[in-house]
Design an enzyme around this catalytic site. Structure first.
Site, PDB file in Angstrom:
ATOM      1  N   GLY A   1      10.596  26.030  -3.704  1.00 33.69           N
ATOM      2  CA  GLY A   1      11.504  24.929  -4.020  1.00 33.69           C
ATOM      3  C   GLY A   1      12.973  25.235  -3.789  1.00 33.69           C
TER       4      GLY A   1
ATOM      5  CB  CYS B   1      -7.707  -0.655   3.747  1.00 32.64           C
ATOM      6  SG  CYS B   1      -7.596  -0.640   5.558  1.00 32.64           S
TER       7      CYS B   1
ATOM      8  CB  CYS C   1     -11.438   1.253   6.196  1.00 31.59           C
ATOM      9  SG  CYS C   1     -10.243   1.861   4.976  1.00 31.59           S
TER      10      CYS C   1
ATOM     11  CB  CYS D   1      -5.276   2.927   5.664  1.00 32.20           C
ATOM     12  SG  CYS D   1      -6.682   2.755   4.576  1.00 32.20           S
TER      13      CYS D   1
ATOM     14  CB  CYS E   1      -7.703   3.514   8.398  1.00 28.97           C
ATOM     15  SG  CYS E   1      -8.214   1.824   8.170  1.00 28.97           S
TER      16      CYS E   1
END
Lengths: 235, 262, 291
Positions: free
Chosen positions: C33, C242, C245, C267, C273
């Site tokens: 970080g 979605c 899908c 998606c 997807c």
């Protein structure tokens, strides 16, 4: 300091140097000494201007003490006001030594009841108890309840002085300094105050008082200290 | 409740000297401050009082001298020798600094609640509701209406900004507050109200404080002890009532006699 | 080293530059970080087009790697296509659109829906690496705040959000605390993706070319989104699934289909997807239904 005394003043002197006025030096007194035991009520006497208030203020630490010692028994130990750290003197004023001056220093926005309660609160007394004491004293000194929530700033001189006295007696001190406590009081209130002083004295409080009123002086004091003998004659 | 205990001093400064070229900021100043005491430092402009305050509060490093502070658990540390992280933490929790100009001590574009809550968040408070409640509580203590909690300080009057600055500083219950002319620039009536507030808070929280001011009335109102400074040096020190009623040094006498009496 | 097209070194950067970047990466991995400054090079694309991510990828890629590049979840935007071609030309590495087949995934603005594996590396493109920048413009001050772990100001921002909007209004580049120590900008990915960063088996590397910083989140590192106890971090959700899908748990893009207000939600992760559709999942607007 002898085991029984609460205050031991040893060979103190006082003078003022006014730098702004050409360095003029005003000598007030010298060689002052006395001791005070619990239950003593000492009257400071002498003509006006001799230095009675000055002496009282020196004992309280409000005026400097250039020579000698002012010993106060605080927490079992003798502390010299003349040379103690301010921090110590503040503690002495909180717990051991009370002072009722001639004038109430008024803060315009603090209510009378709070003014009277403050020293007791500083000693750690619970709010309810401090308030109860304050109310009793104010009632005894004939300050009407309607005024308790107001600031004393608009009160008459006599009323302000009674508030001042209530404040002085709300906390319990082994040593009390009273500067003209009955001045500007009518006869009824004067009686009340004399009773309060006498009661404190009988409870073992040591008191030093300046009384203009010979009657009051005779009623409460069992000792006298005349400052005239110690005054420094003007050159 | 004020309990002036016999414990060691909260803050002790020894021989603080700070020079700016040929100008003396402060010269060999020493002092002791105990818990619950308010020390006033008075002097005219250029007396060195603000420089001294900055050296004491670690905003500035003195050329010589040490400043020691007694932490909550009793250990005493040299304020300038301690690590950055520790000092900054101290300044956020145990200490408060009230600037003369509240804009220097506030985030002007963060809400009043955010300003007061920041110190709490900085020490790990993570409950929004609690933070907001604490902020509201403190706004109340400094007599700012609670419905202003989401307002920005830019919309506040000078007196309100100053009171907000005080709330922001006191929320972590510090033990020592440094104040630089806290009533400077405020109207007289606003000053009076602020002084009352400060006096009450000092007493309720058992706060020790060092208050720099050029105004002797402020000093009398707030401080137990007083230090008079002139040209960087301490010319007199003692109980406030004693310095004001029986000043010894020529300069102190001059200052006192200059107060206009009503 | 065999001859590369145009005389460029493998993956464009010279070896010394790669070593410098790898050192920065090692430092970044050692302090999760923490933003490590590095000597960002001139790349053959302007700032704002992923130069940081490209430099990181160039420094770590090997001949046997398989590279996937996505932009907003899609493999076929201009950005993704250019970068993929860049590496195909300068490193002659295999590329793919399938998340599961990639060993290095360079991304702008999304994390793939397919869970990542230990043998994969994510490379994020980062515009402004400093999460405190918009609250505190001074670099000197933000460095000090990170060094002394003084993050109160970050929470003040979240407090202000709640006070003003009733909830935390940040929806992307949502600040996180890495390994319990540094507050980090996860790059402008939607906050929906933040949970994927937590305890992720893959190594996550972040490159900011213009700002000249690299940072990292090693595998299986704790990553927590900042929040309040009584306003906990929440991801976005949709009422729709979605349209192609039928997935109900992915990040959905809204696509306007005509000029009469028609729209559909699909998606954002095009590869995920496609995988679902290949497996037989359908949605309300599957091509079969539309035709």
């Amino acid at each position: 300091m002898n085991g029984g005394s609460i205050l031991d003043v040893r060979d103190i002197a006082k003078d003022f140097t006014l730098h702004a006025q050409g360095g003029t030096r005003l000598a007030v007194f010298a060689g002052v000494g006395f001791t005070l035991a619990p239950g003593d009520c000492l009257a400071l006497s002498g003509p006006s201007g001799i230095g009675k208030s000055t002496l009282m203020r020196m004992i309280y630490g409000n005026f400097r003490c250039p020579s000698g010692e002012i010993l106060v028994r605080h927490g079992g130990e003798p502390i010299d006001i003349a040379s103690a750290h301010p921090h110590r003197i503040l503690d002495i004023r909180r717990a051991t030594m009370g002072y009722v001056s001639q004038f109430l220093r008024v803060i315009p926005r603090v209510a009378t009841i709070d003014v009277v309660m403050e020293p007791a609160l500083a000693q750690g007394i619970a709010v309810a108890e401090a308030r109860a004491r304050a109310e009793v004293l104010l009632a005894q000194l004939r300050i009407p309840e309607s005024l308790w929530g107001l600031s004393p700033v608009t009160f008459s001189g006599g009323e302000q002085q009674r508030v001042n006295l209530a404040r002085g007696f709300a906390a319990r001190y082994p040593l009390m300094l009273l500067d003209e406590p009955t001045a500007s009081l009518d006869s009824d209130n004067r009686e009340t105050v004399i009773d309060m002083i006498r009661a404190a004295r009988d409870h073992g409080t040591a008191i030093i008082g300046i009384f203009h009123d010979a009657d009051a002086r005779a009623n409460v004091c069992n000792r006298d200290f005349n400052l005239s003998a110690y005054a420094v004659k003007a050159a | 409740m004020n309990a002036f205990s016999d414990a060691k001093p909260l803050l002790r400064a020894n021989g603080i000297t700070k020079v700016f070229g040929h100008i003396t900021g402060c010269d060999d100043v020493s002092l002791d401050l105990y818990a619950g005491e308010v020390l006033g430092i008075v002097g005219e402009s250029g007396s060195g009082k603000s420089t001294l305050l900055r050296c004491l509060s670690a905003a500035m490093t003195p050329d010589t001298g040490t400043v020691s502070y007694t932490l909550r658990h009793g250990e005493t540390k040299d304020v300038h020798a301690m690590g950055d992280a520790e000092r900054r933490m101290l300044m956020r929790t145990d200490w408060a600094f009230v600037h003369q100009n509240p804009r220097d001590g506030l985030r002007m574009h963060v809400s009043a609640g955010g300003n007061v809550g920041e110190r709490l968040m900085a020490v790990g408070e993570r409950h929004y509701g609690d933070i907001r409640a604490a902020a509201g509580d403190w706004l109340d203590k400094v007599e700012i209406a609670e419905n202003r909690i989401d307002d920005l300080p830019v919309t506040f009057s000078g007196g309100m900004q100053q009171r907000l600055q005080i709330a922001r500083n006191l929320v972590t219950r510090p033990r020592l507050a440094f104040m630089d002319e806290p009533t400077g620039g405020l109207d007289v009536s606003v000053q009076a109200r602020l002084l009352d507030l400060l006096r009450g808070l000092v007493s309720d929280l058992g706060l020790a404080a060092i208050v720099v001011t050029h105004d002797l009335a402020v000093a009398r109102h707030l401080s137990h002890r007083l230090m008079v400074m002139k040209q960087g040096r301490v010319v007199e020190t003692g109980l406030t009532d004693q310095v004001l009623d029986d000043p010894q040094h020529p300069y102190s006498q001059l200052l006192v006699s200059s107060i206009l009496r009503a | 080293m065999s001859a590369q097209p145009g005389g460029y070194n493998f993956a464009y950067l010279d070896e010394q530059t790669k070593r410098m970047i790898r050192r920065a990466i090692l430092k970044a991995v050692a302090v999760p970080g923490y933003q490590v400054p590095f000597a960002s090079r001139e790349m053959p694309m302007p700032y704002g087009w992923g130069t940081g991510g490209v430099q990181v990828t160039a420094a770590i890629i090997t001949r046997t790697d398989v590279l996937k590049v996505i932009d907003q979840g899609s493999d076929d935007t201009t950005n993704a296509v250019s970068i993929r071609k860049f590496f195909a030309r300068t490193a002659d590495v295999a590329t793919t659109e399938r998340t599961t087949e990639a060993s290095i995934i360079q991304t702008r603005h999304r994390i793939p829906e397919s869970p990542l594996r230990r043998d994969q590396i994510m490379v994020y493109q980062v515009p402004i690496p400093e999460p405190l920048r918009f609250l505190e413009p001074r670099e000197t001050e933000t460095r000090r705040m990170h060094a002394l772990e003084e993050y109160g100001l970050m929470h003040v921002k979240l407090y202000e959000d709640i006070a003003r909007h009733g909830h935390i209004a940040t929806t992307y580049a949502y600040p996180v605390k890495v390994n319990g120590r540094y507050v980090t900008d996860p790059s402008p990915t939607p906050k929906f993706d933040n949970p994927k960063m937590d305890n992720c088996p893959a190594l996550q590397l972040f490159g900011a070319g213009r700002e000249k910083r690299i940072y990292a989140i090693p595998p299986y590192t704790r990553v927590e989104s900042l929040d309040f106890e009584d306003h906990p971090f929440e991801v976005q959700s949709w009422e729709e699934s979605c349209a192609l899908c039928g997935a109900g748990d992915t990040f959905l893009d809204e696509v306007i289909t005509d000029d009469r207000g028609g729209r559909m939600f699909v998606c954002s992760d095009s590869d995920y997807c496609r995988e679902r559709r290949d497996a037989g999942h359908t949605g309300v607007q599957s091509p079969e239904a539309a035709e």
